[in-house]
Every structure is written in C-alpha cells, then in structure tokens.
Design a protein around this motif. Structure first.
Motif, PDB file in Angstrom:
ATOM      1  N   LEU A  27       0.818  -1.212   0.000  1.00  0.00           N
ATOM      2  CA  LEU A  27       0.000   0.000   0.000  1.00  0.00           C
ATOM      3  C   LEU A  27       0.851   1.261   0.000  1.00  0.00           C
ATOM      4  CD1 LEU A  27      -2.891  -0.946   2.474  1.00  0.00           C
ATOM      5  CD2 LEU A  27      -2.849  -1.109  -0.022  1.00  0.00           C
ATOM      6  N   LEU A  28       1.939   1.250   0.759  1.00  0.00           N
ATOM      7  CA  LEU A  28       2.804   2.430   0.824  1.00  0.00           C
ATOM      8  C   LEU A  28       3.963   2.352  -0.170  1.00  0.00           C
ATOM      9  CD1 LEU A  28       2.975   3.020   4.698  1.00  0.00           C
ATOM     10  CD2 LEU A  28       1.433   4.034   3.013  1.00  0.00           C
ATOM     11  N   SER A  29       3.981   1.285  -0.966  1.00  0.00           N
ATOM     12  CA  SER A  29       4.980   1.119  -2.044  1.00  0.00           C
ATOM     13  C   SER A  29       6.406   1.369  -1.555  1.00  0.00           C
ATOM     14  CB  SER A  29       4.656   2.081  -3.205  1.00  0.00           C
ATOM     15  OG  SER A  29       3.360   1.848  -3.697  1.00  0.00           O
ATOM     16  N   ARG A  30       6.801   0.656  -0.507  1.00  0.00           N
ATOM     17  CA  ARG A  30       8.135   0.823   0.043  1.00  0.00           C
ATOM     18  C   ARG A  30       9.186   0.339  -0.963  1.00  0.00           C
ATOM     19  NH1 ARG A  30       9.253   3.989   3.840  1.00  0.00           N
ATOM     20  NH2 ARG A  30       7.885   3.004   5.368  1.00  0.00           N
ATOM     21  N   ALA A  31      10.159   1.161  -1.257  1.00  0.00           N
ATOM     22  CA  ALA A  31      11.209   0.821  -2.215  1.00  0.00           C
ATOM     23  C   ALA A  31      12.178  -0.185  -1.603  1.00  0.00           C
ATOM     24  CB  ALA A  31      11.958   2.083  -2.633  1.00  0.00           C
ATOM     25  N   PRO A  32      12.958  -0.871  -2.437  1.00  0.00           N
ATOM     26  CA  PRO A  32      13.990  -1.775  -1.900  1.00  0.00           C
ATOM     27  C   PRO A  32      14.913  -1.031  -0.937  1.00  0.00           C
ATOM     28  CG  PRO A  32      13.724  -2.127  -4.251  1.00  0.00           C
ATOM     29  CD  PRO A  32      12.907  -0.908  -3.906  1.00  0.00           C
ATOM     30  N   VAL A  33      15.431  -1.741   0.027  1.00  0.00           N
ATOM     31  CA  VAL A  33      16.272  -1.142   1.059  1.00  0.00           C
ATOM     32  C   VAL A  33      17.724  -1.539   0.816  1.00  0.00           C
ATOM     33  CG1 VAL A  33      16.706  -0.953   3.537  1.00  0.00           C
ATOM     34  CG2 VAL A  33      14.369  -1.302   2.695  1.00  0.00           C
ATOM     35  N   GLU A  34      18.619  -0.573   0.903  1.00  0.00           N
ATOM     36  CA  GLU A  34      20.040  -0.851   0.676  1.00  0.00           C
ATOM     37  C   GLU A  34      20.692  -1.420   1.934  1.00  0.00           C
ATOM     38  OE1 GLU A  34      24.098   1.658  -0.195  1.00  0.00           O
ATOM     39  OE2 GLU A  34      22.281   2.242  -1.291  1.00  0.00           O
ATOM     40  N   VAL A  35      21.322  -2.573   1.785  1.00  0.00           N
ATOM     41  CA  VAL A  35      22.064  -3.208   2.869  1.00  0.00           C
ATOM     42  C   VAL A  35      23.461  -3.530   2.370  1.00  0.00           C
ATOM     43  CG1 VAL A  35      22.210  -5.173   4.461  1.00  0.00           C
ATOM     44  CG2 VAL A  35      19.969  -4.209   3.871  1.00  0.00           C
ATOM     45  N   ASP A  36      24.446  -2.848   2.927  1.00  0.00           N
ATOM     46  CA  ASP A  36      25.838  -3.075   2.546  1.00  0.00           C
ATOM     47  C   ASP A  36      26.040  -2.956   1.025  1.00  0.00           C
ATOM     48  OD1 ASP A  36      28.494  -3.567   3.008  1.00  0.00           O
ATOM     49  OD2 ASP A  36      28.289  -5.742   3.078  1.00  0.00           O
ATOM     50  N   GLY A  37      25.396  -1.941   0.438  1.00  0.00           N
ATOM     51  CA  GLY A  37      25.573  -1.682  -0.990  1.00  0.00           C
ATOM     52  C   GLY A  37      24.679  -2.485  -1.908  1.00  0.00           C
TER      53      GLY A  37
END
Length: 274
Positions: A58-68
């Motif tokens: 619903l909030l269209s959360r973008a991918p999250v960066e983890v260690d690049g």
C-alpha cells in the motif's frame, strides 16, 4: 557485582531445569489450541504478511540498501521482524514471569532468577524455527548461505543477553508494581516504529544528524542491523562497527548488574506480594 555472580551461577547450575521448564512452558501454552504449537509459527507469519501488505504494497516501500545491495522490502522486513518477535514476546512474558507464578513459587524451592530464563528460552525455540524458515526462503530468493551467516550465532547470544538483563529488571519491578508491565507494553509498541523494524532509519539522513544518532542509541537497532547484514551483507558488522559493539555490551552489562542487584535484593520479599 556479588549479586550478578550469584545470578550467573544459578543459570549455570540449573541450566538443565531451565531447558525442561521451557519446553513445558511452550507445550502448556498451546495445549488447548487445535493446531497446537503450529500457532507459534503461524502468528508471526500472519503478522509479517500484514506489515508487508501495509508498508510494502500500500505504501509502495522501495527496496532497502544493505551493505551496498538493494534488498526487496519483504526480505529486508523478514530478516529483522522475527528478531523483533523474539524480543517482544520474551520481554513481555519475562516481565510478568515472576508475579504470575507466585502461587507456584510459594510451594517450590528453586532460584527465582531462572524463571525469566526459562520463559525466554521457550521463545528461543520459536525464534530458531522462524530463523530456519527464513534462511530456507532466502535460498530460493538468491541470498545464499555464506560465511557471514555465522554472525547470527553471535547476535542470537547478544539478543538473549539483552532480553535477560531487561527481564531481570522488569520482572522484579512488575512484581512490586503491576503498572510496570502495562507501561512496558506501551513502550514496546512505540519501539516497533522507532527501532528500524518496519522502515530503515537511513531515510532520516535528510533530518538533523542528532535525530538519527539518538535513535541508534537503542541497542535493538544494533541487533537489527547485525541480523540483516548477516543475511544480505558482505562484512563482519560487529567488527567493522566495533565502537557500536562496545556500546551495546556496555548497555547490556549495566542493565544486567542493575537487574541482578534489584532481583537479589527483593526476591526474598516476592511472596509478600501474593
């Protein structure tokens, strides 16, 4: 210090009893449910699907960066959410572990400090099962087992140490003042949103740095980042961020020393609160 040594000795001497009681705790909790202990897996699975649907869809959360690396939100959420469930359930159950068993304690003779331990240990079994399922899912998602996965053992120990230290304090205070348990419930609901469980704190980088610094003082954030780096990263998080590691263990030690002193001082009077 003497109280801390006493509590540690009690955990070591009665470790077998802790394991037996923790299994009994887990079985008795679910004995009246048709699906039994399967609910220990279904409940967190349903919750994570709800949070993923709300925040990831619903909030269209973008991918999250983890260690690049860009990690899809659902996998990023899963890597930390089961740690949160372990922390939340263990802390809540641990805080009421003594006063809810005062009648039993009046008829039995064993160290009261092991009561929070076996309650926490019963949740530990569930956490291990959920971690195993997560790792299996990550293999299908392409996040294969590597040497950095071994960090998980360290973070499990770190999380258990933090929970036990907190539970020593809250279980003692809750026995004396019941309102402490209600206050803890409210604080944990707040912590769900400020500990980096449902959203990455990195999105605060546009705000004054002091805000992010203060939020990172929460030791649970250290554990969250450690779990996620273990699954998706390519570094030894607790070594690279050694200053944060020292801070975390300083907090745990201070909480444990305070909790052990408080527990040993008041436990002889617990039965008076029956």
């Amino acid at each position: 210090m003497k109280a801390a040594i006493t509590v540690i000795k009690e955990q070591i001497i009665h470790f077998y009893l802790i394991r037996r009681l923790s299994l009994y705790e887990l079985k008795s909790k679910n004995k009246n449910n048709y699906l039994g202990m399967l609910w220990e897996v279904l409940n967190p699975a349903i919750q994570i699907l709800i949070y993923w649907f709300v925040f990831g869809t619903l909030l269209s959360r973008a991918p999250v960066e983890v260690d690049g690396r860009d990690i899809p939100f659902i996998y990023w959420l899963m890597a930390g959410f089961f740690l949160w469930m372990f922390f939340h359930q263990s802390t809540i159950q641990g805080s009421k572990s003594i006063y809810s068993r005062l009648k039993m304690l009046s008829k039995m003779n064993f160290p009261m400090s092991i009561i929070p331990s076996y309650v926490i240990f019963s949740q530990f079994y569930v956490h291990v099962v959920m971690l195993t399922l997560s790792i299996i899912i990550f293999q299908f998602a392409g996040y294969y087992i590597n040497i950095y996965y071994t960090q998980i053992l360290y973070y499990i120990f770190a999380a258990t140490s933090l929970i036990f230290a907190i539970s020593l304090i809250t279980s003692t205070l809750s026995t004396i003042i019941r309102d402490v348990h209600l206050l803890l419930n409210s604080l944990l609901r707040m912590m769900l949103y400020i500990s980096g469980v449902l959203w990455p704190l990195s999105i605060l980088k546009e705000y004054p740095p002091i805000i992010l610094t203060v939020m990172k003082l929460n030791p649970l954030y250290y554990l969250m980042e450690g779990y996620r780096t273990s699954f998706f990263g390519s570094e030894w998080y607790f070594i690279v961020h050694w200053q944060y590691t020292l801070y975390f263990w300083a907090v745990v030690i201070v909480l444990f020393l305070f909790g052990a002193t408080l527990h040993v001082k008041f436990r002889r009077h617990f039965i008076d609160y029956l």
